[in-house]
Motif scaffolding. Sequence first.
Motif, PDB file in Angstrom:
ATOM      1  N   MET A 181       0.975  -1.195   0.047  1.00  0.00           N
ATOM      2  CA  MET A 181       0.031  -0.291  -0.014  1.00  0.00           C
ATOM      3  C   MET A 181       0.905   1.227   0.087  1.00  0.00           C
ATOM      4  N   GLY A 182       0.974   2.004  -1.211  1.00  0.00           N
ATOM      5  CA  GLY A 182       1.886   3.330  -1.120  1.00  0.00           C
ATOM      6  C   GLY A 182       0.798   4.538  -0.575  1.00  0.00           C
ATOM      7  N   GLN A 183       1.249   5.541  -0.925  1.00  0.00           N
ATOM      8  CA  GLN A 183       0.799   6.759  -0.396  1.00  0.00           C
ATOM      9  C   GLN A 183      -0.102   7.124  -1.803  1.00  0.00           C
ATOM     10  N   ARG A 184      -1.286   7.752  -1.369  1.00  0.00           N
ATOM     11  CA  ARG A 184      -2.095   8.383  -2.448  1.00  0.00           C
ATOM     12  C   ARG A 184      -1.769   9.767  -2.759  1.00  0.00           C
ATOM     13  N   TYR A 185      -1.888  10.017  -4.019  1.00  0.00           N
ATOM     14  CA  TYR A 185      -1.603  11.378  -4.688  1.00  0.00           C
ATOM     15  C   TYR A 185      -2.534  11.730  -5.573  1.00  0.00           C
ATOM     16  N   LEU A 186      -2.994  13.073  -5.507  1.00  0.00           N
ATOM     17  CA  LEU A 186      -3.777  13.824  -6.699  1.00  0.00           C
ATOM     18  C   LEU A 186      -3.050  14.631  -7.521  1.00  0.00           C
ATOM     19  N   ALA A 187      -3.137  14.252  -8.701  1.00  0.00           N
ATOM     20  CA  ALA A 187      -2.422  14.883  -9.626  1.00  0.00           C
ATOM     21  C   ALA A 187      -3.649  15.827 -10.477  1.00  0.00           C
ATOM     22  N   ARG A 188      -3.021  17.157 -10.691  1.00  0.00           N
ATOM     23  CA  ARG A 188      -4.179  17.993 -11.453  1.00  0.00           C
ATOM     24  C   ARG A 188      -3.360  18.364 -12.724  1.00  0.00           C
ATOM     25  N   VAL A 189      -4.021  18.000 -13.697  1.00  0.00           N
ATOM     26  CA  VAL A 189      -3.444  18.145 -14.978  1.00  0.00           C
ATOM     27  C   VAL A 189      -4.219  18.993 -15.879  1.00  0.00           C
ATOM     28  N   LEU A 208      -3.788   8.680  -7.786  1.00  0.00           N
ATOM     29  CA  LEU A 208      -3.054   7.640  -8.089  1.00  0.00           C
ATOM     30  C   LEU A 208      -2.187   7.225  -6.671  1.00  0.00           C
ATOM     31  N   GLU A 209      -1.944   5.729  -6.617  1.00  0.00           N
ATOM     32  CA  GLU A 209      -1.102   5.378  -5.644  1.00  0.00           C
ATOM     33  C   GLU A 209       0.422   5.314  -6.131  1.00  0.00           C
ATOM     34  N   ALA A 210       1.311   5.485  -5.268  1.00  0.00           N
ATOM     35  CA  ALA A 210       2.685   5.613  -5.650  1.00  0.00           C
ATOM     36  C   ALA A 210       3.529   5.498  -4.403  1.00  0.00           C
ATOM     37  N   VAL A 211       4.735   5.137  -4.479  1.00  0.00           N
ATOM     38  CA  VAL A 211       5.821   4.535  -3.555  1.00  0.00           C
ATOM     39  C   VAL A 211       6.095   5.918  -2.893  1.00  0.00           C
ATOM     40  N   ASP A 212       6.404   6.966  -3.478  1.00  0.00           N
ATOM     41  CA  ASP A 212       6.554   8.310  -2.920  1.00  0.00           C
ATOM     42  C   ASP A 212       6.419   9.429  -4.079  1.00  0.00           C
ATOM     43  N   THR A 213       6.676  10.555  -3.567  1.00  0.00           N
ATOM     44  CA  THR A 213       6.347  11.687  -4.429  1.00  0.00           C
ATOM     45  C   THR A 213       7.122  11.621  -5.813  1.00  0.00           C
ATOM     46  N   GLU A 226      -0.713  19.601 -28.364  1.00  0.00           N
ATOM     47  CA  GLU A 226      -1.061  19.866 -26.965  1.00  0.00           C
ATOM     48  C   GLU A 226       0.249  20.150 -26.163  1.00  0.00           C
ATOM     49  N   LYS A 227       0.131  21.049 -25.088  1.00  0.00           N
ATOM     50  CA  LYS A 227       0.883  21.146 -24.068  1.00  0.00           C
ATOM     51  C   LYS A 227       0.438  20.907 -22.813  1.00  0.00           C
ATOM     52  N   TYR A 228       1.111  20.252 -21.894  1.00  0.00           N
ATOM     53  CA  TYR A 228       0.522  20.124 -20.540  1.00  0.00           C
ATOM     54  C   TYR A 228       1.315  20.532 -19.427  1.00  0.00           C
ATOM     55  N   SER A 229       0.622  20.759 -18.284  1.00  0.00           N
ATOM     56  CA  SER A 229       1.202  21.035 -17.043  1.00  0.00           C
ATOM     57  C   SER A 229       0.483  20.370 -15.684  1.00  0.00           C
ATOM     58  N   TYR A 230       1.134  20.320 -14.725  1.00  0.00           N
ATOM     59  CA  TYR A 230       0.454  19.350 -13.570  1.00  0.00           C
ATOM     60  C   TYR A 230       0.933  19.914 -12.478  1.00  0.00           C
ATOM     61  N   GLU A 231       0.024  19.567 -11.267  1.00  0.00           N
ATOM     62  CA  GLU A 231       0.495  19.901  -9.950  1.00  0.00           C
ATOM     63  C   GLU A 231       0.091  18.519  -9.229  1.00  0.00           C
ATOM     64  N   ILE A 232       0.978  18.082  -8.267  1.00  0.00           N
ATOM     65  CA  ILE A 232       0.605  16.907  -7.475  1.00  0.00           C
ATOM     66  C   ILE A 232       0.904  17.114  -5.938  1.00  0.00           C
ATOM     67  N   ALA A 233      -0.130  16.579  -5.416  1.00  0.00           N
ATOM     68  CA  ALA A 233      -0.253  16.936  -3.985  1.00  0.00           C
ATOM     69  C   ALA A 233      -0.688  15.613  -3.291  1.00  0.00           C
ATOM     70  N   LYS A 234      -0.393  15.258  -2.127  1.00  0.00           N
ATOM     71  CA  LYS A 234      -0.759  14.056  -1.333  1.00  0.00           C
ATOM     72  C   LYS A 234      -2.218  14.228  -1.296  1.00  0.00           C
ATOM     73  N   ALA A 235      -2.776  13.243  -1.611  1.00  0.00           N
ATOM     74  CA  ALA A 235      -4.332  13.152  -1.594  1.00  0.00           C
ATOM     75  C   ALA A 235      -4.904  13.614  -0.271  1.00  0.00           C
ATOM     76  N   GLY A 236      -5.841  14.785  -0.343  1.00  0.00           N
ATOM     77  CA  GLY A 236      -6.634  15.079   0.897  1.00  0.00           C
ATOM     78  C   GLY A 236      -5.703  16.410   1.324  1.00  0.00           C
ATOM     79  N   GLU A 237      -4.223  16.624   0.957  1.00  0.00           N
ATOM     80  CA  GLU A 237      -3.837  17.839   1.012  1.00  0.00           C
ATOM     81  C   GLU A 237      -3.857  18.822   0.085  1.00  0.00           C
ATOM     82  N   GLU A 238      -4.568  18.716  -0.952  1.00  0.00           N
ATOM     83  CA  GLU A 238      -4.656  19.460  -2.187  1.00  0.00           C
ATOM     84  C   GLU A 238      -5.596  20.644  -1.906  1.00  0.00           C
TER      85      GLU A 238
END
Lengths: 91, 91
Positions: A1-9, A50-55, A76-88
Amino acid sequence: MGQRYLARVHVTLKPGVLDPQGEAVKQGLVTLGYEGVKEVRVGKYLEVLLEAVDTEQAYQQVEEMCRRLLANPVIEKYSYEIAKAGEESKV
Amino acid sequence: MGQRYLARVHVTLKPGVLDPQGEAVKQGLVTLGYEGVKEVRVGKYLEVLLEAVDTEQAYQQVEEMCRRLLANPVIEKYSYEIAKAGEESKV
Protein backbone atom coordinates in the motif's frame (compact mmCIF):
# COMPACT_ATOMS: atom_id res chain seq x y z
CA MET A 1 0.00 0.00 0.00
CA GLY A 2 1.75 3.22 -1.18
CA GLN A 3 0.83 6.81 -0.58
CA ARG A 4 -2.14 8.36 -2.44
CA TYR A 5 -1.56 11.43 -4.58
CA LEU A 6 -3.89 13.74 -6.51
CA ALA A 7 -2.48 15.06 -9.77
CA ARG A 8 -4.16 18.04 -11.40
CA VAL A 9 -3.36 18.09 -15.08
CA HIS A 10 -4.00 20.89 -17.57
CA VAL A 11 -3.84 19.94 -21.25
CA THR A 12 -4.07 22.94 -23.57
CA LEU A 13 -3.50 23.59 -27.24
CA LYS A 14 -0.09 24.93 -28.19
CA PRO A 15 -0.07 28.62 -29.17
CA GLY A 16 -0.88 29.05 -32.85
CA VAL A 17 -2.88 25.82 -33.08
CA LEU A 18 -6.39 26.48 -34.39
CA ASP A 19 -9.10 26.02 -31.74
CA PRO A 20 -12.47 25.41 -33.46
CA GLN A 21 -14.06 24.52 -30.13
CA GLY A 22 -12.82 27.77 -28.59
CA GLU A 23 -14.08 29.69 -31.62
CA ALA A 24 -17.52 28.08 -31.25
CA VAL A 25 -17.69 28.98 -27.55
CA LYS A 26 -16.63 32.54 -28.38
CA GLN A 27 -19.39 32.85 -30.99
CA GLY A 28 -21.86 31.50 -28.47
CA LEU A 29 -20.83 34.06 -25.86
CA VAL A 30 -20.93 36.95 -28.37
CA THR A 31 -24.40 35.80 -29.48
CA LEU A 32 -25.49 35.91 -25.83
CA GLY A 33 -24.40 39.56 -25.79
CA TYR A 34 -20.86 39.36 -24.41
CA GLU A 35 -19.28 41.43 -27.21
CA GLY A 36 -16.22 42.05 -25.02
CA VAL A 37 -15.04 38.47 -25.48
CA LYS A 38 -11.93 38.57 -27.66
CA GLU A 39 -10.73 34.97 -27.58
CA VAL A 40 -11.57 31.61 -25.97
CA ARG A 41 -9.20 28.65 -25.68
CA VAL A 42 -10.64 25.32 -24.57
CA GLY A 43 -8.53 22.62 -22.95
CA LYS A 44 -8.83 19.59 -20.70
CA TYR A 45 -8.54 19.53 -16.92
CA LEU A 46 -7.99 16.10 -15.37
CA GLU A 47 -7.76 14.98 -11.78
CA VAL A 48 -5.89 11.69 -11.41
CA LEU A 49 -5.95 9.89 -8.07
CA LEU A 50 -3.03 7.48 -7.96
CA GLU A 51 -1.07 5.36 -5.52
CA ALA A 52 2.72 5.63 -5.63
CA VAL A 53 5.68 4.63 -3.46
CA ASP A 54 6.73 8.26 -3.01
CA THR A 55 6.39 11.73 -4.51
CA GLU A 56 9.21 11.13 -6.95
CA GLN A 57 7.48 8.08 -8.43
CA ALA A 58 4.18 9.98 -8.60
CA TYR A 59 5.83 12.77 -10.61
CA GLN A 60 7.60 10.29 -12.89
CA GLN A 61 4.38 8.36 -13.60
CA VAL A 62 2.24 11.46 -14.22
CA GLU A 63 4.88 12.80 -16.64
CA GLU A 64 4.76 9.51 -18.54
CA MET A 65 0.94 9.44 -18.50
CA CYS A 66 0.86 12.92 -20.05
CA ARG A 67 3.36 11.99 -22.75
CA ARG A 68 1.83 8.62 -23.57
CA LEU A 69 -1.92 9.23 -23.29
CA LEU A 70 -3.29 12.43 -21.78
CA ALA A 71 -1.77 14.93 -24.22
CA ASN A 72 -1.17 14.85 -27.96
CA PRO A 73 2.43 16.13 -28.13
CA VAL A 74 1.96 17.40 -31.69
CA ILE A 75 -0.69 20.00 -30.85
CA GLU A 76 -1.00 20.05 -27.07
CA LYS A 77 1.10 21.11 -24.09
CA TYR A 78 0.54 19.97 -20.53
CA SER A 79 1.28 21.04 -16.97
CA TYR A 80 0.44 19.43 -13.65
CA GLU A 81 0.56 19.82 -9.92
CA ILE A 82 0.72 16.87 -7.55
CA ALA A 83 -0.21 16.85 -3.88
CA LYS A 84 -0.74 14.12 -1.36
CA ALA A 85 -4.41 13.17 -1.58
CA GLY A 86 -6.41 15.11 0.99
CA GLU A 87 -3.81 17.90 1.17
CA GLU A 88 -4.69 19.48 -2.17
CA SER A 89 -6.05 23.04 -2.36
CA LYS A 90 -9.59 23.36 -3.67
CA VAL A 91 -10.23 24.23 -7.40
CA MET B 1 -11.69 50.68 -24.96
CA GLY B 2 -11.92 48.89 -21.55
CA GLN B 3 -9.31 46.89 -19.72
CA ARG B 4 -8.42 43.36 -20.90
CA TYR B 5 -8.83 40.47 -18.49
CA LEU B 6 -7.95 36.77 -18.70
CA ALA B 7 -10.42 34.45 -16.98
CA ARG B 8 -9.33 30.88 -16.23
CA VAL B 9 -12.38 28.71 -15.84
CA HIS B 10 -12.54 25.14 -14.53
CA VAL B 11 -15.72 23.21 -15.29
CA THR B 12 -15.87 19.84 -13.54
CA LEU B 13 -18.50 17.22 -12.88
CA LYS B 14 -20.28 17.42 -9.55
CA PRO B 15 -19.27 14.72 -7.06
CA GLY B 16 -21.33 11.56 -7.58
CA VAL B 17 -22.00 12.25 -11.27
CA LEU B 18 -20.84 9.32 -13.43
CA ASP B 19 -17.76 10.16 -15.53
CA PRO B 20 -17.56 7.71 -18.48
CA GLN B 21 -14.77 9.75 -20.04
CA GLY B 22 -12.78 9.60 -16.82
CA GLU B 23 -13.41 5.87 -16.59
CA ALA B 24 -12.16 5.39 -20.16
CA VAL B 25 -8.97 7.37 -19.44
CA LYS B 26 -8.45 5.34 -16.27
CA GLN B 27 -8.77 2.05 -18.21
CA GLY B 28 -6.31 3.40 -20.78
CA LEU B 29 -3.78 4.26 -18.10
CA VAL B 30 -4.17 0.89 -16.34
CA THR B 31 -3.74 -0.87 -19.69
CA LEU B 32 -0.50 1.08 -20.20
CA GLY B 33 0.69 -0.39 -16.89
CA TYR B 34 -0.22 2.32 -14.38
CA GLU B 35 -2.07 -0.01 -12.01
CA GLY B 36 -1.76 2.58 -9.22
CA VAL B 37 -4.38 4.80 -10.85
CA LYS B 38 -7.50 4.70 -8.67
CA GLU B 39 -9.72 7.33 -10.29
CA VAL B 40 -9.71 9.87 -13.11
CA ARG B 41 -12.10 12.83 -13.43
CA VAL B 42 -12.12 14.75 -16.69
CA GLY B 43 -13.31 18.34 -16.92
CA LYS B 44 -12.94 21.44 -19.09
CA TYR B 45 -10.41 24.22 -18.71
CA LEU B 46 -11.17 27.42 -20.57
CA GLU B 47 -9.22 30.64 -20.97
CA VAL B 48 -11.44 33.59 -21.86
CA LEU B 49 -9.83 36.86 -22.94
CA LEU B 50 -12.38 39.63 -22.47
CA GLU B 51 -12.60 43.39 -22.37
CA ALA B 52 -14.49 44.95 -19.47
CA VAL B 53 -14.89 48.37 -17.90
CA ASP B 54 -13.41 47.19 -14.60
CA THR B 55 -12.68 44.09 -12.54
CA GLU B 56 -16.16 44.06 -11.06
CA GLN B 57 -17.78 43.91 -14.50
CA ALA B 58 -15.33 41.21 -15.59
CA TYR B 59 -16.32 39.04 -12.60
CA GLN B 60 -20.02 39.67 -13.17
CA GLN B 61 -19.80 38.74 -16.87
CA VAL B 62 -17.71 35.60 -16.31
CA GLU B 63 -20.16 34.42 -13.63
CA GLU B 64 -23.02 34.87 -16.11
CA MET B 65 -21.08 33.15 -18.91
CA CYS B 66 -20.52 30.12 -16.67
CA ARG B 67 -24.18 29.94 -15.68
CA ARG B 68 -25.58 30.53 -19.15
CA LEU B 69 -23.19 28.62 -21.42
CA LEU B 70 -19.90 27.25 -20.10
CA ALA B 71 -21.27 24.89 -17.43
CA ASN B 72 -24.32 22.65 -17.28
CA PRO B 73 -25.67 23.51 -13.81
CA VAL B 74 -27.41 20.13 -13.49
CA ILE B 75 -24.23 18.03 -13.56
CA GLU B 76 -21.31 20.47 -13.50
CA LYS B 77 -19.75 22.92 -11.08
CA TYR B 78 -17.41 25.74 -12.06
CA SER B 79 -14.73 27.94 -10.59
CA TYR B 80 -12.65 30.72 -12.10
CA GLU B 81 -9.83 33.14 -11.50
CA ILE B 82 -9.59 36.49 -13.28
CA ALA B 83 -6.48 38.58 -13.74
CA LYS B 84 -5.66 41.59 -15.86
CA ALA B 85 -4.40 40.23 -19.15
CA GLY B 86 -0.62 39.99 -19.11
CA GLU B 87 -0.50 39.80 -15.30
CA GLU B 88 -1.76 36.23 -15.06
CA SER B 89 0.47 33.48 -13.58
CA LYS B 90 1.50 30.73 -15.97
CA VAL B 91 -0.47 27.40 -16.07
